[in-house]
Scaffold this motif. Structure first.
Motif, mmCIF file in Angstrom:
data_model
loop_
_atom_site.group_PDB
_atom_site.id
_atom_site.type_symbol
_atom_site.label_atom_id
_atom_site.label_comp_id
_atom_site.label_asym_id
_atom_site.label_seq_id
_atom_site.Cartn_x
_atom_site.Cartn_y
_atom_site.Cartn_z
ATOM 1 N N UNK A 204 39.780 -3.877 -43.356
ATOM 2 C CA UNK A 204 39.807 -4.732 -42.174
ATOM 3 C C UNK A 204 38.670 -4.422 -41.205
ATOM 4 N N UNK A 205 37.997 -3.302 -41.429
ATOM 5 C CA UNK A 205 36.897 -2.884 -40.557
ATOM 6 C C UNK A 205 35.548 -2.891 -41.260
ATOM 7 N N UNK A 242 24.416 3.313 -48.574
ATOM 8 C CA UNK A 242 24.191 2.517 -47.368
ATOM 9 C C UNK A 242 23.555 1.179 -47.738
ATOM 10 N N UNK A 243 22.548 1.233 -48.594
ATOM 11 C CA UNK A 243 21.856 0.009 -48.996
ATOM 12 C C UNK A 243 22.759 -0.894 -49.827
ATOM 13 N N UNK A 244 23.526 -0.292 -50.736
ATOM 14 C CA UNK A 244 24.416 -1.089 -51.588
ATOM 15 C C UNK A 244 25.501 -1.760 -50.753
ATOM 16 N N UNK A 245 26.013 -1.053 -49.750
ATOM 17 C CA UNK A 245 27.040 -1.655 -48.888
ATOM 18 C C UNK A 245 26.453 -2.796 -48.069
ATOM 19 N N UNK A 259 34.367 -15.303 -44.071
ATOM 20 C CA UNK A 259 34.244 -13.845 -44.018
ATOM 21 C C UNK A 259 34.128 -13.397 -42.558
ATOM 22 N N UNK A 260 34.958 -12.455 -42.113
ATOM 23 C CA UNK A 260 34.965 -12.063 -40.693
ATOM 24 C C UNK A 260 33.646 -11.407 -40.284
ATOM 25 N N UNK A 261 33.016 -11.920 -39.271
ATOM 26 C CA UNK A 261 31.725 -11.401 -38.814
ATOM 27 C C UNK A 261 31.837 -9.976 -38.274
ATOM 28 N N UNK A 262 33.024 -9.610 -37.777
ATOM 29 C CA UNK A 262 33.171 -8.278 -37.189
ATOM 30 C C UNK A 262 33.443 -7.191 -38.224
ATOM 31 N N UNK A 263 33.605 -7.569 -39.484
ATOM 32 C CA UNK A 263 33.761 -6.583 -40.552
ATOM 33 C C UNK A 263 32.369 -6.060 -40.927
ATOM 34 N N UNK A 264 32.161 -4.771 -40.727
ATOM 35 C CA UNK A 264 30.856 -4.173 -40.973
ATOM 36 C C UNK A 264 30.694 -3.826 -42.445
ATOM 37 N N UNK A 265 29.550 -3.258 -42.790
ATOM 38 C CA UNK A 265 29.262 -2.921 -44.178
ATOM 39 C C UNK A 265 29.897 -1.597 -44.589
ATOM 40 N N UNK A 268 32.806 1.761 -39.572
ATOM 41 C CA UNK A 268 33.544 0.894 -38.644
ATOM 42 C C UNK A 268 32.870 0.764 -37.294
ATOM 43 N N UNK A 269 32.729 -0.490 -36.837
ATOM 44 C CA UNK A 269 32.207 -0.849 -35.522
ATOM 45 C C UNK A 269 30.700 -0.553 -35.341
ATOM 46 N N UNK A 270 30.063 0.048 -36.337
ATOM 47 C CA UNK A 270 28.670 0.479 -36.170
ATOM 48 C C UNK A 270 27.741 -0.248 -37.140
ATOM 49 N N UNK A 271 28.014 -0.148 -38.442
ATOM 50 C CA UNK A 271 27.090 -0.692 -39.459
ATOM 51 C C UNK A 271 27.874 -1.285 -40.614
#
Length: 271
Positions: A204-205, A242-245, A259-265, A268-271
């Motif tokens: 979810x993050x 990091x690159x693969x994510x 796809x939720x825009x706030x879900x990071x790669x 959580x909350x950063x990248x």
């Protein structure tokens, strides 16, 4: 200053030219492969297995394709056997070496079990990618064990990280398995090939919490080892994951309008 700080957390640099050269090769090659992922030149497995290799100009139909289960077994079985053989071939009298070999063996044993009993697959794997990844795992982790044996007789690092390393390793391997299990639940039947947006846990993050916990797993292994080789191998793995994510999140954005825009790669909350 940076060098002195690093040396306080590691054994002295290996005098082995092979280990030194391999440290540099692992770090630079992983960074390069990660950079290629960002540019869209993917290792052909998982959702990217049917990508076209722009470097070679070959289409999927012109490549040798293995089933994902077979390909994954080729990836993880050799380093698992390396770890298993180390218990037989070498006297594991040093606690740190015993912990390192145990962690490596358990890491890849879990992978093999997941391949056989947990993962559900959507496609195949290009033989080229299987060879690259499998040989990389085999050489890297066999060399990590060898580098650890070379530290016998050396003074311990001023800061002992092996016990925090055990904790990180256990957190990482558990979190990685849990999120792999959640991914497997997205497909109700073995022949279900459809991709869906993952939910539950840290999905979810971030879209790749399994990569996040894999990084924690590798950090734990490098903390147990505390060799410069292990730190270089882990740093290279971090660059790649990091690159693969990042590439994975970009793929989900291209495939799912909701796809939720706030879900990071990855973080959580950063990248």
């Amino acid at each position: 200053m940076l060098v002195s700080i690093l040396l306080s957390f590691s054994f002295p640099a290996s005098t082995s030219l092979f280990i030194t050269a391999l440290s540099v090769i692992n770090l630079t090659s992983s960074a390069y492969i990660g950079f290629s992922e960002v540019r869209g030149k993917h290792l052909l497995y998982s959702k990217f297995w049917n990508a076209i290799s722009s470097e070679s100009g070959r289409r999927k139909g012109e490549q040798i394709i293995l089933s994902s289960r077979t390909g994954m077994l080729f990836l993880y079985t050799p380093p698992f056997l390396v770890g298993l053989a180390s218990f037989v071939l070498f006297p594991l009298q040093d606690l740190r070496i015993l912990l390192l070999v145990s962690a490596i063996t358990l890491h890849f044993f879990k992978r093999v079990l997941e391949v056989l009993f947990v993962h559900k697959y959507s496609g195949g794997m290009a033989l080229d990618s299987v060879i690259v990844i499998s040989s990389g795992y085999f050489v890297s982790f066999a060399s990590m064990i060898y580098a650890q044996y070379l530290t016998q007789g050396s003074s311990e690092p001023p800061v002992d990280l092996k016990y925090p390393g055990i904790l990180l390793f256990l957190v990482g391997i558990s979190g990685n398995f849990y999120h792999h299990f959640l991914l497997s639940k997205l497909r109700r039947e073995e022949d279900d090939k459809e991709y869906r947006i993952p939910k539950g846990g840290l999905f979810n993050l971030v879209i790749c919490p399994h990569y996040l916990f894999e990084i924690i797993d590798f950090l734990g292994i490098s903390f147990i080892s505390q060799t410069l080789y292990a730190f270089c191998l882990t740093l290279g793995s971090v660059f790649y994951l990091i690159a693969r994510s990042y590439a994975t999140r970009r793929w989900y954005l291209s495939k799912f309008e909701d796809f939720p825009e706030d879900v990071k790669a990855l973080i959580p909350y950063v990248f």
